[in-house]
Motif scaffolding. Structure first.
Motif, PDB file in Angstrom:
ATOM      1  N   ILE A  45       0.867  -1.181   0.000  1.00  0.00           N
ATOM      2  CA  ILE A  45       0.000   0.000   0.000  1.00  0.00           C
ATOM      3  C   ILE A  45       0.904   1.231   0.000  1.00  0.00           C
ATOM      4  O   ILE A  45       1.866   1.293   0.779  1.00  0.00           O
ATOM      5  CB  ILE A  45      -0.925  -0.003   1.232  1.00  0.00           C
ATOM      6  N   TYR A  46       0.609   2.203  -0.852  1.00  0.00           N
ATOM      7  CA  TYR A  46       1.504   3.345  -1.026  1.00  0.00           C
ATOM      8  C   TYR A  46       0.897   4.640  -0.501  1.00  0.00           C
ATOM      9  O   TYR A  46      -0.297   4.885  -0.640  1.00  0.00           O
ATOM     10  CB  TYR A  46       1.885   3.486  -2.505  1.00  0.00           C
ATOM     11  N   HIS A  47       1.756   5.446   0.090  1.00  0.00           N
ATOM     12  CA  HIS A  47       1.358   6.730   0.675  1.00  0.00           C
ATOM     13  C   HIS A  47       0.859   7.666  -0.428  1.00  0.00           C
ATOM     14  O   HIS A  47       1.323   7.620  -1.564  1.00  0.00           O
ATOM     15  CB  HIS A  47       2.559   7.349   1.403  1.00  0.00           C
ATOM     16  N   TRP A  48      -0.091   8.513  -0.102  1.00  0.00           N
ATOM     17  CA  TRP A  48      -0.681   9.431  -1.087  1.00  0.00           C
ATOM     18  C   TRP A  48       0.249  10.581  -1.469  1.00  0.00           C
ATOM     19  O   TRP A  48       0.143  11.133  -2.551  1.00  0.00           O
ATOM     20  CB  TRP A  48      -1.990  10.015  -0.557  1.00  0.00           C
ATOM     21  N   ASP A  49       1.178  10.933  -0.583  1.00  0.00           N
ATOM     22  CA  ASP A  49       2.021  12.108  -0.809  1.00  0.00           C
ATOM     23  C   ASP A  49       3.493  11.737  -0.932  1.00  0.00           C
ATOM     24  O   ASP A  49       4.194  12.237  -1.814  1.00  0.00           O
ATOM     25  CB  ASP A  49       1.823  13.111   0.330  1.00  0.00           C
ATOM     26  N   ARG A 103       6.568   6.242  -1.297  1.00  0.00           N
ATOM     27  CA  ARG A 103       7.005   5.070  -0.528  1.00  0.00           C
ATOM     28  C   ARG A 103       5.816   4.191  -0.173  1.00  0.00           C
ATOM     29  O   ARG A 103       4.652   4.621  -0.189  1.00  0.00           O
ATOM     30  CB  ARG A 103       7.691   5.501   0.763  1.00  0.00           C
ATOM     31  N   ALA A 104       6.155   2.933   0.152  1.00  0.00           N
ATOM     32  CA  ALA A 104       5.150   2.028   0.697  1.00  0.00           C
ATOM     33  C   ALA A 104       4.924   2.353   2.167  1.00  0.00           C
ATOM     34  O   ALA A 104       5.776   2.961   2.831  1.00  0.00           O
ATOM     35  CB  ALA A 104       5.621   0.581   0.549  1.00  0.00           C
ATOM     36  N   LEU A 105       3.784   1.957   2.687  1.00  0.00           N
ATOM     37  CA  LEU A 105       3.508   2.170   4.102  1.00  0.00           C
ATOM     38  C   LEU A 105       4.376   1.265   4.967  1.00  0.00           C
ATOM     39  O   LEU A 105       4.803   0.188   4.543  1.00  0.00           O
ATOM     40  CB  LEU A 105       2.040   1.870   4.415  1.00  0.00           C
TER      41      LEU A 105
END
Length: 372
Positions: free
Chosen positions: A296-300, A303-305
């Motif tokens: 799952i990737y950060h919106w801003d 990077r991945a979570l």
């Protein structure tokens, strides 16, 4: 179920409600989402306490034991393949009044090929039925993915028939956990069963009390304390960082802005590939995957979570520590039931026993219950 003894009443004191304790057993326990929810549920003198649990994965068992029992080596958490497990080992840990079995979902998932009963995992629900017949708990909770409803409910009707024949009234419902305060669009089929001789009727809790709850990813991932464990970062290659730069919040690898040299060349276009969260919406479903752009990737940030962020989306508290390697922890978090959503169901169950009214709705899957 045990009823605690009461102290003598003082002059003018009224008789308190007896404390009722349900001893709780789990099969396919995972890292403790249901265990934590059950432990946290407490209504009108009713409570649920851990009795025993079983899972096949060593790290998962350690995580469960450490967080639910307070000792990662606790003997009541038995690591063994359900297909070879001697149920007398469970019985030796004590009787149970409630049972949960979140049997593996792989063969019922909408992602990939559905094999149902012909697959490796499909028949595993039968071990939950076996436990119902052996231990005869007052109630049970069974959990699986929404994909199990496919094919006109043929699979479900077989499973429901077995639950009924084991001696239970069942209340199946398709829960959308983002409607119950969980910051994640996680949809699951959950069945509550009450033993036929128990004069209790379970009612599916309504999501109405949770309308307006902030279930945005932005709020869910805010202010994670420095002391919280499981925050190791995943290294991103230059190509991944560059690709993410073209993907907007909520978008994925198939977004039109991704240039040709960064496009993914696969026949199957899964929506979760390099998909970024939208900060103002609940997360999409957290899974145990990680390779091939399925983090799952950060919106801003490009990077991945971290696993702690993934755990936040699953509604685990920051002091719930997952044990094992980063990859093992990722899988544990993905397989778990969100404790915040599960507690709503356990609270409703305890309220049902206590005779306490609460906002409720009709079970959504009663049409799949076979007629007597």
């Amino acid at each position: 179920m045990t009823i605690a003894s009461q102290k003598p009443l003082a002059v003018g004191e009224t008789t308190p409600t007896p404390t009722k304790t349900f001893r709780f057993g789990e099969l396919f326990s995972g890292p403790g989402g249901l265990g934590l929810a059950a432990k946290s549920a407490s209504r009108n003198g009713f409570e649920i306490v851990h009795q025993w649990a079983n899972d096949y994965d060593a790290d998962t068992c350690r995580t469960y034991a450490a967080n639910i029992c307070g000792d990662e080596s606790d003997a009541s958490v038995i690591r063994q393949d359900i297909q070879t497990l001697d149920y007398d080992l469970l019985a030796a840990q004590g009787d149970i009044d409630g049972l949960a079995f979140g049997f593996p979902c792989n063969d019922f998932s909408l992602v990939g090929e559905r094999k149902a009963f012909s697959g490796k995992f499909g028949p595993l629900y039968s071990y939950g039925i076996k436990a119902l017949k052996k231990f005869q708990p007052e109630w049970f909770l069974a959990e699986n993915v929404g994909g199990i409803r496919a094919d006109g409910g043929k699979v479900l009707k077989v499973i429901f028939k077995d639950m009924i024949e084991a001696g239970y009234r069942i209340y199946p419902h398709y829960y959308k956990f983002e409607q119950y305060g969980v910051p994640q669009a996680r949809h699951r089929m959950i069945v509550i069963g009450i033993r036929e001789d128990i004069d209790v009727e379970f009612r599916v809790p309504s999501p109405a009390p949770h309308v307006g709850a902030d279930v945005s990813a932005r709020t869910a991932l805010a202010n994670i304390p420095a002391w919280a464990k499981n925050q190791e970062q995943t290294k991103q290659s230059k190509v991944v960082v560059e690709r993410l730069g073209y993907i907007p919040p909520g978008g994925n690898a198939w977004h039109a802005d991704v240039p040709d040299h960064l496009q993914i060349r696969t026949k199957t276009k899964l929506s979760s590939i390099y998909r970024r969260l939208h900060p103002d919406k609940p997360s999409y479903t957290v899974t145990g995957s990680g390779g091939g752009g399925t983090h799952i990737y950060h919106w801003d940030e490009a990077r991945a979570l971290t696993n702690r962020e993934r755990a936040r989306l699953q509604s685990f508290p920051d002091d719930f520590v997952f044990l094992g390697s980063k990859e093992s922890v990722r899988k544990q978090i993905g397989m778990a039931v969100p404790p915040r959503g599960a507690q709503v169901i356990f609270d409703a169950l305890l309220n049902s026993y206590a005779g306490i009214d609460y906002p409720s709705m009709e079970p959504s899957m009663v049409n799949m219950i076979p007629e007597a």
